[in-house]
Write an enzyme that holds these catalytic residues in place. Sequence first.
Site, PDB file in Angstrom:
ATOM      1  CB  SER A  49     -15.197  -1.253  70.222  1.00 29.20           C
ATOM      2  OG  SER A  49     -14.620  -1.502  69.123  1.00 29.20           O
ATOM      3  CE  LYS A 117     -17.172  -4.279  67.308  1.00 30.27           C
ATOM      4  NZ  LYS A 117     -16.855  -3.416  68.368  1.00 30.27           N
TER       5      LYS A 117
END
Length: 243
Positions: A49, A117
């Site tokens: 990701s 993230k």
Amino acid sequence: MPDADAPEEPTKRKLPLWLETVMLLTIAILLALVIKTLFVQAFYIPSASMKPGLVENDRILVQKVSYWFGGSPDRGDVVVFEDPGGWLTGLAPEPASPLVKVLTKIGLYPSGGHLVKRVIGLPGDEIVCCDAEGRISVNGVALDEDDFIKPQPKCDGPMPGPACDWTVESVPEDSLFVMGDNRNQSADSSARLCVNAGPNCDPNDAFVPIDLVVGKVFALVWPLGRAELIGTPDVFDNVPDAD
């Protein structure tokens, strides 16, 4: 000439080697626990990701000092945070032997069970996806993220669907809106906004409570050939605070 009447100094007794070893190991473990708890902790990247900057099984260091004494994440920071609830579904933990589990517990081995993230929105921020050029806007400022996100086929929108039309009117208090740099393969905040979702979807699941943030990623340390310091992109400097 020595004074014959002077008292003899007591002979210092040495600790047995095994006891010295136990004491040194205990001190080392305590120091490692203090460093892990207060200063720096190692983690590994569990998924794709955050490509292209961070790839699966990269080893990173997270510093906690920036968020001491009321400090909090800034837009653009890459952060490690605990699972807010169901975000880790489908991510297989890295296999670990009993020794590795012990070393992880005391901070001498990179740990998993967390997410990595990039912070896009802070409390009160308005986030819009996307403008005519496929860029996300925060508080009215479009972000040129081409230097650090993986090229997108259509837009910087949520994964897994192709939709690029959503708005966060205001990030809730004490929460963050986060996204992966590999937007099409990141089950992040944008993927939980309930865009075209069913009645059981809760839009509040899209946000990460700030108190779940462990710290800020500041270094990629393994593999050595790609080791580097990790900072915050300048593109976020022009974003104004929320009204």
